[in-house]
Design a protein around this motif. Structure first.
Motif, PDB file in Angstrom:
ATOM      1  N   GLN A  91      -0.886   1.306 -45.007  1.00 31.86           N
ATOM      2  CA  GLN A  91      -0.974   1.774 -46.366  1.00 31.86           C
ATOM      3  C   GLN A  91       0.119   1.659 -46.881  1.00 31.86           C
ATOM      4  OE1 GLN A  91      -3.229   5.645 -46.576  1.00 31.86           O
ATOM      5  NE2 GLN A  91      -5.038   4.776 -47.104  1.00 31.86           N
ATOM      6  N   LEU A  92       1.316   2.445 -46.179  1.00 32.19           N
ATOM      7  CA  LEU A  92       2.372   2.524 -47.091  1.00 32.19           C
ATOM      8  C   LEU A  92       3.137   1.123 -47.296  1.00 32.19           C
ATOM      9  CD1 LEU A  92       3.860   5.518 -45.267  1.00 32.19           C
ATOM     10  CD2 LEU A  92       3.301   5.535 -47.603  1.00 32.19           C
ATOM     11  N   ARG A  93       3.077   0.230 -46.525  1.00 32.02           N
ATOM     12  CA  ARG A  93       3.655  -1.001 -46.986  1.00 32.02           C
ATOM     13  C   ARG A  93       2.981  -2.145 -47.775  1.00 32.02           C
ATOM     14  NH1 ARG A  93       2.351  -5.299 -41.914  1.00 32.02           N
ATOM     15  NH2 ARG A  93      -0.038  -5.502 -42.130  1.00 32.02           N
ATOM     16  N   TYR A  94       1.804  -1.540 -48.224  1.00 39.06           N
ATOM     17  CA  TYR A  94       0.721  -2.444 -49.047  1.00 39.06           C
ATOM     18  C   TYR A  94       0.413  -1.679 -50.257  1.00 39.06           C
ATOM     19  CZ  TYR A  94      -2.689  -6.056 -50.109  1.00 39.06           C
ATOM     20  OH  TYR A  94      -3.206  -7.113 -50.681  1.00 39.06           O
ATOM     21  N   TYR A  95       1.556  -1.120 -50.897  1.00 37.86           N
ATOM     22  CA  TYR A  95       1.223  -0.198 -52.282  1.00 37.86           C
ATOM     23  C   TYR A  95       0.481   1.036 -51.957  1.00 37.86           C
ATOM     24  CZ  TYR A  95       1.822  -5.236 -53.764  1.00 37.86           C
ATOM     25  OH  TYR A  95       2.268  -6.406 -54.087  1.00 37.86           O
ATOM     26  N   GLY A  96       0.186   1.568 -50.701  1.00 39.99           N
ATOM     27  CA  GLY A  96      -0.603   2.564 -50.401  1.00 39.99           C
ATOM     28  C   GLY A  96      -2.257   2.291 -50.729  1.00 39.99           C
ATOM     29  N   MET A  97      -2.470   1.028 -50.423  1.00 41.97           N
ATOM     30  CA  MET A  97      -3.693   0.584 -50.411  1.00 41.97           C
ATOM     31  C   MET A  97      -4.513   0.427 -49.154  1.00 41.97           C
ATOM     32  SD  MET A  97      -3.617  -2.370 -53.223  1.00 41.97           S
ATOM     33  CE  MET A  97      -2.828  -2.200 -54.857  1.00 41.97           C
ATOM     34  N   ASP A  98      -5.642   0.640 -49.208  1.00 40.43           N
ATOM     35  CA  ASP A  98      -6.411   0.387 -47.868  1.00 40.43           C
ATOM     36  C   ASP A  98      -6.795  -1.066 -47.843  1.00 40.43           C
ATOM     37  OD1 ASP A  98      -6.714   2.642 -46.552  1.00 40.43           O
ATOM     38  OD2 ASP A  98      -8.337   3.518 -47.801  1.00 40.43           O
ATOM     39  N   LYS A  99      -8.199  -1.560 -47.582  1.00 40.67           N
ATOM     40  CA  LYS A  99      -8.302  -3.015 -47.306  1.00 40.67           C
ATOM     41  C   LYS A  99      -8.711  -3.542 -48.834  1.00 40.67           C
ATOM     42  CE  LYS A  99      -9.582  -3.010 -42.518  1.00 40.67           C
ATOM     43  NZ  LYS A  99     -10.628  -3.199 -41.547  1.00 40.67           N
ATOM     44  N   VAL A 100      -9.031  -2.631 -49.578  1.00 44.60           N
ATOM     45  CA  VAL A 100      -9.796  -3.067 -51.018  1.00 44.60           C
ATOM     46  C   VAL A 100      -8.440  -3.312 -51.850  1.00 44.60           C
ATOM     47  CG1 VAL A 100     -11.088  -2.689 -52.840  1.00 44.60           C
ATOM     48  CG2 VAL A 100     -11.876  -2.045 -50.437  1.00 44.60           C
ATOM     49  N   TYR A 101      -8.199  -4.419 -52.443  1.00 43.83           N
ATOM     50  CA  TYR A 101      -7.047  -4.373 -53.466  1.00 43.83           C
ATOM     51  C   TYR A 101      -7.183  -3.637 -54.810  1.00 43.83           C
ATOM     52  CZ  TYR A 101      -3.182  -6.914 -55.442  1.00 43.83           C
ATOM     53  OH  TYR A 101      -1.866  -7.123 -55.973  1.00 43.83           O
ATOM     54  N   TYR A 102      -6.224  -2.947 -55.078  1.00 41.27           N
ATOM     55  CA  TYR A 102      -6.279  -2.249 -56.671  1.00 41.27           C
ATOM     56  C   TYR A 102      -6.417  -0.873 -56.184  1.00 41.27           C
ATOM     57  CZ  TYR A 102      -5.663  -6.721 -58.943  1.00 41.27           C
ATOM     58  OH  TYR A 102      -5.305  -7.993 -59.393  1.00 41.27           O
ATOM     59  N   VAL A 103      -7.085  -0.611 -54.972  1.00 43.81           N
ATOM     60  CA  VAL A 103      -7.522   0.648 -54.870  1.00 43.81           C
ATOM     61  C   VAL A 103      -6.281   1.569 -53.967  1.00 43.81           C
ATOM     62  CG1 VAL A 103      -9.243   2.258 -53.836  1.00 43.81           C
ATOM     63  CG2 VAL A 103      -9.925   0.204 -54.697  1.00 43.81           C
ATOM     64  N   VAL A 104      -5.432   2.373 -54.758  1.00 44.41           N
ATOM     65  CA  VAL A 104      -4.311   2.907 -54.067  1.00 44.41           C
ATOM     66  C   VAL A 104      -4.870   4.388 -53.661  1.00 44.41           C
ATOM     67  CG1 VAL A 104      -2.258   4.162 -54.566  1.00 44.41           C
ATOM     68  CG2 VAL A 104      -2.686   1.828 -55.643  1.00 44.41           C
ATOM     69  N   ARG A 105      -4.634   4.591 -52.129  1.00 41.46           N
ATOM     70  CA  ARG A 105      -5.223   5.775 -51.725  1.00 41.46           C
ATOM     71  C   ARG A 105      -3.972   6.671 -51.617  1.00 41.46           C
ATOM     72  NH1 ARG A 105     -10.355   5.101 -51.884  1.00 41.46           N
ATOM     73  NH2 ARG A 105     -11.225   3.372 -50.729  1.00 41.46           N
ATOM     74  N   THR A 106      -2.729   6.379 -51.491  1.00 41.95           N
ATOM     75  CA  THR A 106      -1.629   7.144 -51.620  1.00 41.95           C
ATOM     76  C   THR A 106      -0.438   6.386 -52.233  1.00 41.95           C
ATOM     77  OG1 THR A 106      -0.110   8.822 -50.319  1.00 41.95           O
ATOM     78  CG2 THR A 106      -0.933   6.427 -49.059  1.00 41.95           C
ATOM     79  N   PRO A 107       0.512   6.885 -52.747  1.00 41.97           N
ATOM     80  CA  PRO A 107       1.689   6.130 -53.261  1.00 41.97           C
ATOM     81  C   PRO A 107       2.263   5.362 -52.230  1.00 41.97           C
ATOM     82  CG  PRO A 107       1.909   8.381 -54.458  1.00 41.97           C
ATOM     83  CD  PRO A 107       0.838   8.295 -53.136  1.00 41.97           C
ATOM     84  N   GLY A 108       2.521   3.998 -52.263  1.00 38.18           N
ATOM     85  CA  GLY A 108       3.251   3.157 -51.177  1.00 38.18           C
ATOM     86  C   GLY A 108       4.252   2.300 -51.755  1.00 38.18           C
TER      87      GLY A 108
END
Length: 372
Positions: A210-227
């Protein structure tokens, strides 16, 4: 011919065909970001360490930073480490919002003095960050005992210890997670920047991804945590896959150079030269070959007359740098670290260092110390 501490060109000439094929493989793949090469390298690097998880990132500094964040380190926390290290170790701690706390190093091996760590622990301490410096491992047993007693995380800084072992266990398998750099000079070096974090924890690995990819999971544009945007590049990953197969041979080459130095320079102790030592239970990989002399500056200047340019790792302890003056460390706070900074320097060390260049370095250093 000028001789430097490190030179990648001999290795490149020997491996050129394979390395160019690695680049072509990526360019023909149709996937330039987080594709098969990154996934393949992550799987293979984890397997090399006997661990289930590896997350590739863009550089070693972010490997430390994201590794700490994945372990729960953040603003208000303290992380215990050393000042005798490359500044990126401490820059990464600062980047999490945590405060670096320094302990001194040992006179004999320049590694973290683990006997000082207990006194440095406070209620704010969140993690221990041992640096496996110059190619050999910190004594991990007392750190693991302290971590268990105080509920602390351990992140190993393995930027200089690819392939090193501690009582049979690979560096990177001795804590909760481990950060690696693949900067070109490293034992396993890319042709540009790169890094990775290995762990046996699925939760830590998921957080890292998550952290290396903007804080996202597999769905682009959905940030779960600041990354962050900290992905390992596909081209560098494919190059690293090819070179990983040769890592053990690189280590063997470095050890051969180290043995030659020890054989040919060991008698210069009477002239003030201190060669590196290997601790019991350690298998050194000699990322750099660090020696000591009380008249270091004179030695380095004299070696230039033979067209040999040496390096210092590191001339300025991190706690003395103006960028970390806010930490409040005064001169004399870490006496061993500060003394070493005036005496240590590195001889040329890389696996493709020819016997002829080894002879040149050995002969020149012997002459310099004879006449100094």
């Amino acid at each position: 011919m000028t001789t430097y501490v490190w030179d990648y060109l001999p290795e490149y000439e020997a491996e050129r065909e394979d390395l160019l094929d690695a680049v072509d493989t990526v360019f023909r793949s149709g996937r330039l970001v987080l594709g098969a090469s990154v996934a393949g390298f992550e799987e293979e690097f984890a397997a090399y360490h006997g661990l289930p998880h590896c997350t590739g990132v863009d550089n070693g500094t972010n490997a430390v930073k994201l590794g700490l964040q994945a372990l729960g380190v953040g603003p208000g926390d303290e992380v215990i480490t050393v000042s005798n290290t490359a500044a990126p170790t401490v820059v990464a701690i600062d980047g999490t919002g945590a405060t670096p706390v320094f302990v001194d190093v040992r006179e004999g091996d320049y590694l973290m003095d683990t006997e000082q760590v207990a006194a440095a622990i406070t209620p704010r301490t969140k993690a221990l960050l041992p640096v496996h410096l110059y190619g050999q491992c910190v004594d991990m047993a007392p750190l693991r005992a302290l971590a268990a007693r105080h509920d602390l995380a351990i992140l190993e800084d393995c930027a200089q210890a690819h392939g090193a072992r501690h009582h049979g266990a690979l560096a990177g398998t001795l804590g909760d997670a481990a950060a690696f750099s693949f900067y070109p000079t490293k034992v396993l070096g890319a042709y540009g920047d790169g890094g990775a974090v290995v762990t046996d924890s699925a939760d830590i690995d998921a957080h890292l991804r998550q952290l290396r990819y903007y804080g996202m999971d597999k769905v682009y544009y959905v940030v779960r945590t600041p990354g962050h945007n900290s992905r390992l590049d596909e081209v560098q990953a494919e190059i690293l896959r090819r070179k990983l197969c040769r890592l053990d041979s690189y280590v063997a080459g470095r050890r051969a150079v180290a043995r030659r130095y020890e054989e040919e320079l060991g008698d210069l102790a009477e002239r003030g030269l201190v060669l590196p030592s290997t601790n019991e239970g350690n298998e050194h990989v000699y990322y750099v070959y660090v020696v000591r002399h009380p008249r270091r500056e004179a030695v380095i200047e004299a070696m230039k007359r033979y067209d040999i340019h040496l390096n210092i790792s590191y001339p300025w302890p991190v706690h003395t740098m103006t960028g970390f003056a806010h930490l409040g460390y005064q001169e004399g706070a870490l006496p061993v670290t500060e003394r070493l900074a005036d005496e240590i320097f590195s001889l040329p060390m890389y696996p493709s260092l020819s016997v002829g260049l080894q002879d040149k370095v050995i002969s020149a250093l012997r002459e310099v110390l004879r006449t100094l």
